[in-house]
Design a protein around this motif. Structure first.
Motif, PDB file in Angstrom:
ATOM      1  N   SER A 183       0.847  -1.184   0.000  1.00 29.90           N
ATOM      2  CA  SER A 183       0.000   0.000   0.000  1.00 29.90           C
ATOM      3  C   SER A 183       0.886   1.239   0.000  1.00 29.90           C
ATOM      4  N   ASP A 184       0.294   2.396  -0.259  1.00 29.71           N
ATOM      5  CA  ASP A 184       1.071   3.631  -0.238  1.00 29.71           C
ATOM      6  C   ASP A 184       1.755   3.831   1.110  1.00 29.71           C
ATOM      7  N   SER A 185       1.038   3.598   2.184  1.00 27.56           N
ATOM      8  CA  SER A 185       1.617   3.811   3.515  1.00 27.56           C
ATOM      9  C   SER A 185       2.733   2.822   3.805  1.00 27.56           C
ATOM     10  N   GLU A 186       2.616   1.608   3.303  1.00 28.87           N
ATOM     11  CA  GLU A 186       3.686   0.623   3.494  1.00 28.87           C
ATOM     12  C   GLU A 186       4.936   1.029   2.735  1.00 28.87           C
TER      13      GLU A 186
END
Length: 476
Positions: free
Chosen positions: A229-232
């Protein structure tokens, strides 16, 4: 085929100049030409008379700059394979500069393409030059493949004064900055040595991963960037030592390039914490070596329940705890040499300084004291917290946490224990540098590290360098 423009180029009149403004291509595996986008009297067109230097026979400043560009283009041209001419739109301009730092230059792909006929990987961005190589034709003949800008003021007042570009072609740059090396590095980015994903936010360009992201892995989660994901991804870009390259060509070649052995704190037992921590070496005390020093770790506790500053001679209890062991202390309040001397006087055989502020990789320990004779290193705040957690069940005199402080011969400098090339992932994030470079722990220094080191050669292939190996991984 999907297409996105990455860079706004100068006016078409600058892109397509007269034939005399482009470097004559050199017969090679790929033809790379430099398109002169400078106005009269500036950059490549500077008429200032200069003496030939280091094999550069140009007699004007502009001509010598163009010859240096030619040399870097020739190096990559002789290395790559493409039937389509690669065009580099180049200009000289004032870039960000101070008396102590400067942006030397930049280069990157002008456009990216995905899902074209014959693409090795569906759903992935490729830079324009590589797209042309893979398809056998220029996907946009109106636009150069690479956009390059370089600092015209370098070496002048308030722009690293006295440290200009060295324009010779022989790498005999002395204290100057070797232009051919910088150019070879920046052209590497333009050829595809970069991700088009925003590492600071994790956001993929147009919702599509770069071909780069299919080979970039977070070893702490086991995930490739394309699957995160973007946050990962944003979190992964800050994990120094944990962001690795999985490409087989690079990782098979690195054994013949990188030095065997890397400075490390290697945790041996208990098995639940076994592994290697990055360290910043000290400028004082003995240099880290192999087989290094193995010992039990014990913390100094002289302020609160977990903080050990060791800024004063140790208490009897702390001295008994660290005698014959590797002492763990915290950064802060006093000099590193003072901490090291106090634990040494208490009988410690080594000292680990845990940082008190977030950041990675851990910087070195500065200072000078010839009387310090035990090895000293710094570890990150996060690694310090993890190590303190492992030490929480200790008795007054023993922790049963054992480690080796020295050069880990199971590692190569710049690779992880699994033999994967480490990528640059400092905390805090460094725009323009993070993710799209090799890690600074690589030794010998590599061309595609985030800083230009003075000992670099002009080579891009093994056994000197791994830049071309990585480009081959992504399809060159």
């Amino acid at each position: 085929m999907k297409r996105l423009v990455l860079t706004t180029l100068a006016a078409a009149a600058c892109l397509y100049t007269s034939a005399s403004s482009a470097v004559t291509p050199v017969p090679s595996g790929a033809t790379i030409i430099i398109v002169n986008g400078d106005p009269a009297g500036v950059g490549f067109n500077d008429p200032t008379v200069v003496a030939p230097v280091g094999g550069n026979t140009g007699t004007t400043l502009g001509a010598q700059r163009l010859n240096a560009f030619q040399a870097a283009a020739s190096k990559w041209g002789a290395t790559l394979s493409s039937s389509v001419t690669i065009r580099v739109m180049a200009t000289w301009a004032p870039l960000t500069c101070t008396s102590t730092s400067a942006v030397l230059g930049s280069a990157g792909a002008t456009e990216v393409f995905s899902d074209f006929a014959g693409a090795p990987q569906a759903g992935a961005w490729y830079g324009k030059a590589q797209t042309a190589k893979l398809t056998g034709s220029d996907p946009d003949s109106t636009t150069a493949d690479i956009r390059a800008r370089f600092n015209v003021n370098l070496g002048n007042a308030n722009c690293l004064p006295g440290t200009p570009f060295y324009l010779g072609l022989d790498n005999n740059h002395g204290s100057k900055i070797d232009l051919v090396t910088v150019l070879t590095h920046e052209f590497g980015h333009g050829l595809g040595f970069q991700t088009y994903t925003d590492g600071s936010t994790g956001e993929q360009l147009g919702g599509v991963p770069s071909i780069w992201d299919f080979y970039l892995k977070d070893s702490s989660t086991g995930k490739l960037w394309k699957d995160m994901s973007d946050s990962e991804r944003a979190a992964s870009s800050l994990k120094s030592g944990k962001l690795v390259w999985t490409g087989a060509i690079t990782n098979n070649a690195l054994a013949g390039v990188l030095q065997q052995g890397a400075p490390a704190l290697t945790l041996i037992s208990p098995a639940s914490i076994a592994g290697s921590m990055q360290v910043g070496a000290a400028s004082f005390g003995p240099a880290l070596s192999s087989p290094g020093m193995t010992g039990e770790i014990m913390p100094v506790v002289d302020s609160g329940i977990s903080t050990g500053l060791a800024c004063n001679p140790l208490s009897a209890a702390n001295a008994a705890a660290v005698s014959g062991k590797i002492a763990l202390v915290d950064r802060g309040v006093c000099a590193f040499t003072i901490k090291a001397k106090n634990v040494q006087n208490a009988g410690a055989i080594g000292v680990i300084v845990a940082d008190n502020a977030a950041g990675s990789p851990p910087p070195g320990l500065g200072g000078t004291d010839a009387s310090v004779v035990i090895p000293a290193v710094r570890i990150t705040l996060d690694d310090g917290i993890a190590l303190k957690a492992a030490l929480a069940k200790r008795t007054r005199l023993h922790s049963n946490v054992y480690a080796n402080l020295g050069v880990n011969m199971a590692l190569r400098a710049g690779a992880d224990l699994q033999g994967r090339m480490q990528m640059f992932a400092p905390n805090p994030y460094q725009g323009g540098s993070s993710v799209s470079h090799f890690d600074t722990g690589a030794f010998p220094n590599q061309l595609m590290e985030p800083a230009i080191n003075g000992d670099l050669t002009h080579e891009v292939t093994a056994p000197n360098d791994l830049s071309y190996s990585l480009l081959r991984d992504i399809g060159w």
